[in-house]
Design an enzyme around this catalytic site. Structure first.
Site, short mmCIF file in Angstrom:
data_model
loop_
_atom_site.label_atom_id
_atom_site.label_comp_id
_atom_site.label_asym_id
_atom_site.label_seq_id
_atom_site.Cartn_x
_atom_site.Cartn_y
_atom_site.Cartn_z
N ARG A 25 0.82 -1.14 0.00
CA ARG A 25 -0.01 -0.04 0.06
C ARG A 25 0.68 1.28 -0.02
NH1 ARG A 25 -5.66 -0.33 1.29
NH2 ARG A 25 -6.22 -2.27 0.79
N ARG A 29 -3.61 6.88 0.67
CA ARG A 29 -4.17 8.14 1.49
C ARG A 29 -3.14 8.87 2.37
NH1 ARG A 29 -9.53 6.05 3.84
NH2 ARG A 29 -8.18 4.08 3.88
N ARG A 38 -7.15 11.43 -6.30
CA ARG A 38 -8.19 10.88 -5.87
C ARG A 38 -9.41 11.74 -6.16
NH1 ARG A 38 -12.09 8.23 -4.08
NH2 ARG A 38 -12.19 6.94 -2.21
N ASP A 75 -7.25 -2.66 -7.38
CA ASP A 75 -7.64 -3.15 -6.17
C ASP A 75 -8.25 -4.53 -6.07
OD1 ASP A 75 -8.40 -2.96 -3.30
OD2 ASP A 75 -10.20 -1.77 -3.74
N TYR A 140 -14.78 -12.07 -0.48
CA TYR A 140 -15.62 -10.77 -0.66
C TYR A 140 -16.64 -11.00 -1.41
CZ TYR A 140 -11.67 -7.87 1.56
OH TYR A 140 -11.09 -7.07 2.28
O1 1CP Z 1 0.13 0.71 -3.31
C1 1CP Z 1 -0.63 -0.28 -3.11
O2 1CP Z 1 -0.45 -1.12 -2.65
C2 1CP Z 1 -1.85 0.12 -3.90
C3 1CP Z 1 -2.75 -0.95 -4.92
C4 1CP Z 1 -3.65 -1.76 -3.54
C5 1CP Z 1 -3.51 -2.79 -3.53
C6 1CP Z 1 -2.37 -3.95 -3.77
C7 1CP Z 1 -4.78 -1.11 -3.29
C8 1CP Z 1 -5.47 0.04 -3.68
N1 1CP Z 1 -5.54 -2.21 -2.90
C9 1CP Z 1 -4.63 -3.27 -2.85
C10 1CP Z 1 -5.17 -4.60 -2.52
C11 1CP Z 1 -6.20 -4.99 -1.64
N2 1CP Z 1 -7.37 -4.30 -1.60
C12 1CP Z 1 -6.26 -5.98 -0.73
C13 1CP Z 1 -5.12 -6.75 -0.16
C14 1CP Z 1 -3.77 -6.18 0.84
C15 1CP Z 1 -4.31 -6.04 2.16
O3 1CP Z 1 -4.66 -7.03 2.85
O4 1CP Z 1 -4.46 -4.96 2.80
C16 1CP Z 1 -7.36 -5.81 0.07
C17 1CP Z 1 -7.97 -6.72 1.26
C18 1CP Z 1 -8.17 -4.88 -0.46
C19 1CP Z 1 -9.76 -4.57 -0.34
C20 1CP Z 1 -9.92 -3.04 -0.06
N3 1CP Z 1 -9.67 -2.12 -0.91
C21 1CP Z 1 -10.09 -2.62 1.25
C22 1CP Z 1 -10.47 -3.23 2.36
C23 1CP Z 1 -11.88 -3.68 2.75
C24 1CP Z 1 -12.15 -4.35 3.79
O5 1CP Z 1 -12.92 -3.98 4.76
O6 1CP Z 1 -11.91 -5.67 4.16
C25 1CP Z 1 -10.35 -1.12 0.90
C26 1CP Z 1 -10.59 -0.27 2.12
C27 1CP Z 1 -10.04 -1.03 -0.23
C28 1CP Z 1 -9.76 0.35 -0.97
C29 1CP Z 1 -8.39 0.57 -1.39
N4 1CP Z 1 -7.48 -0.07 -2.28
C30 1CP Z 1 -6.58 0.77 -2.58
C31 1CP Z 1 -6.58 1.95 -1.90
C32 1CP Z 1 -5.46 2.94 -2.00
C33 1CP Z 1 -7.71 2.08 -1.22
C34 1CP Z 1 -8.20 3.12 -0.33
C35 1CP Z 1 -9.34 3.82 -1.09
C36 1CP Z 1 -9.17 5.49 -1.12
O7 1CP Z 1 -8.64 6.03 -1.63
O8 1CP Z 1 -10.13 5.91 -0.33
#
Ligand code: 1CP
Length: 331
Positions: A25, A29, A38, A75, A140
Site C-alpha cells: 500500500r 491516502r 483521488r 484493487d 469478498y
Molecule cells: O500501493 C498499493 O499497494 C496500491 C494498490 C492496492 C493494492 C495492492 C490497493 C489500493 N489495494 C490493494 C490490495 C487490497 N485491496 C487488499 C490486499 C492487501 C491487504 O490485505 O491490505 C485488500 C484486502 C483490498 C480490499 C480493499 N480495498 C479494502 C479493505 C476492505 C475491507 O473492509 O476488508 C479497502 C478499504 C480498499 C480500497 C483501497 N484499495 C487501494 C486503496 C489505496 C484503497 C483506499 C481507497 C481510497 O482512496 O479511499
C-alpha cells in the site's frame, strides 16, 4: 546480469548486500499527492480503471521515495468484476460487491496501466502486478463486503461446498487470464494477496488456501515465467506448508511471524516482510530498532524488506523517507 532489478535478484534467491525495499500500500491516502489525484478522479473505481490516473498513482511513491519496486495501482475486488459481480465503493467504506453484470474491460484497462508504468519506470525498478488469491476474493464475493471474520463466506464454504467450488473455479479461470495479461503487459513479478487466509481452520486452509493457490499458480506458470509472491496473511504455523506446497516463488510474511520462524522459511523460499505498519507510524528509535532486528535476522539470505501488512493512512510520509534511508545506509 548487473542491470536486473534488485527485487528480481532477491526473488530468484540471491542474497543482496542491501535488501531491496518496497511497501505494501505504498500508494494511497497517507500521501497528499494521492489525495489530490483521488479528488480529481471522482470515484475510486474510476481511479483504478483509468490507465493515465492509475499509472500516476503507481508512480507517485516511486518519485517520492525511490523504492526498488512499484506495485500496480488497482484493487482486489476488480477480479470479481471480471467474474460477473458489480462493484461500488461506498463513501467512507470499502468495496461492496453484488451479483450482477460485471465489466468486461477491466483486464484491458489494467494492462494499459501496466504498460504506461513500465514505460515510465527507471530500469532498476521492478513492477509488481497482483490479484487476490482465490479464498480471499471468494470471501469478498460471498460476504459482499469486508468483514472481521468472514462468517457468511465460511458458512457457504462448509455448508455448500459445490457452490463454493464453482465460484472459486470461475475466479481462478479469470485470475489466470488477468495475471497473464499483466505479465504480458510488462509486470516483472506477480503477488497473490490472501489477506484473509488467517481466518480458516487447518483443513480448510490446506484445501482452499494452499491447494487453490497451487492450481492458480500452475495455470499462470504454464503461460509466463514471472515470479509469484504469495501472501497468506495470518497463516501462522501453516506458513511452512504453504511455502512447500503452494507453488509460489517467494513468501510475504505478516508482522506476527517470529523472526526465528522467518529464517526457517527463508531456507525454503525467499522472504519479504515484515515490519509492523504501526512501527512505521511511530517512527524514531522504535522503528530503527525493529528494522535492524529484521535485517540482522533475514539479511543473510534472499530477502526483500517490506511491511507485514499495508501502510495505514495516518503514516507520516517523512517516516517512510527515514525508513528507506536507513535501509540504504544513508541515515
Ligand atoms: O500501493 C498499493 O499497494 C496500491 C494498490 C492496492 C493494492 C495492492 C490497493 C489500493 N489495494 C490493494 C490490495 C487490497 N485491496 C487488499 C490486499 C492487501 C491487504 O490485505 O491490505 C485488500 C484486502 C483490498 C480490499 C480493499 N480495498 C479494502 C479493505 C476492505 C475491507 O473492509 O476488508 C479497502 C478499504 C480498499 C480500497 C483501497 N484499495 C487501494 C486503496 C489505496 C484503497 C483506499 C481507497 C481510497 O482512496 O479511499
Amino acid at each position: 546480469m548487473e542491470d536486473k532489478p534488485a527485487l528480481l535478484r532477491a526473488l530468484a534467491g540471491e542474497t543482496m548486500a542491501r535488501p531491496p525495499v518496497w511497501l505494501m500500500r505504498q500508494a494511497g491516502r497517507y500521501l497528499p499527492e494521492y489525495r489530490a489525484l483521488r479528488e480529481k478522479a471522482g470515484g475510486f473505481l474510476e481511479l483504478c480503471l483509468t490507465p493515465e490516473l492509475a499509472a500516476e498513482a503507481t508512480l507517485q511513491p516511486i518519485r517520492r521515495f525511490g523504492f526498488d519496486a512499484a506495485i500496480l495501482f488497482a484493487d482486489l475486488p476488480l477480479l470479481p468484476l471480471l467474474a460477473g459481480f458489480d462493484l461500488r465503493y461506498a463513501e467512507g467504506e470499502g468495496p461492496v460487491l453484488t451479483p450482477g453484470k460485471g465489466r468486461s474491460d477491466v483486464t484491458v484497462q489494467v494492462a494499459a496501466t501496466v504498460q504506461r508504468v513500465k514505460a515510465a519506470l527507471p530500469p532498476g525498478t521492478a513492477l509488481i502486478g497482483f490479484t487476490g488469491a482465490p479464498w480471499t476474493v471468494a470471501a469478498y464475493c460471498l460476504e459482499g463486503r469486508g468483514s472481521r471474520d468472514f462468517a457468511t463466506a465460511k458458512t457457504v464454504m462448509f455448508r455448500e461446498p459445490a457452490r463454493y467450488q464453482a465460484l472459486v473455479d470461475r475466479l481462478t479461470e479469470v485470475a489466470i487470464e488477468y495475471l497473464v495479461a499483466q505479465a504480458e503487459a510488462g509486470a516483472d513479478a506477480l503477488k497473490l494477496f490472501d489477506s484473509w487466509a488467517g481466518v480458516l481452520p487447518e483443513t480448510s486452509f490446506r484445501q482452499h488456501v494452499i491447494e487453490a493457490t497451487r492450481r492458480l499458480v500452475e495455470g499462470v506458470k504454464a503461460r509466463t515465467k514471472v515470479p509469484v509472491i504469495g501472501f497468506p496473511r495470518g497463516a501462522g504455523f501453516l506458513y511452512h506448508d504453504y511455502a512447500r506446497h503452494s507453488g509460489v516463488d517467494a513468501l510475504a510474511l505478516d508482522p506476527a511471524v517470529p523472526l526465528a520462524e522467518a529464517a526457517k522459511l527463508q531456507a525454503v523460499l525467499p522472504v519479504q516482510g515484515n515490519l509492523d505498519p504501526i512501527a512505521l507510524v511511530a517512527g524514531g528509535s522504535a522503528m530503527a530498532q525493529e528494522v535492524s532486528r529484521i535485517r540482522a535476522k533475514l539479511g543473510r539470505g534472499p530477502f526483500v524488506f517490506n511491511l507485514g501488512h499495508g501502510i495505514v493512512p495516518q503514516t507520516p510520509p517523512e517516516h517512510v523517507a527515514t525508513l528507506v534511508a536507513l535501509l540504504r545506509g544513508d541515515a
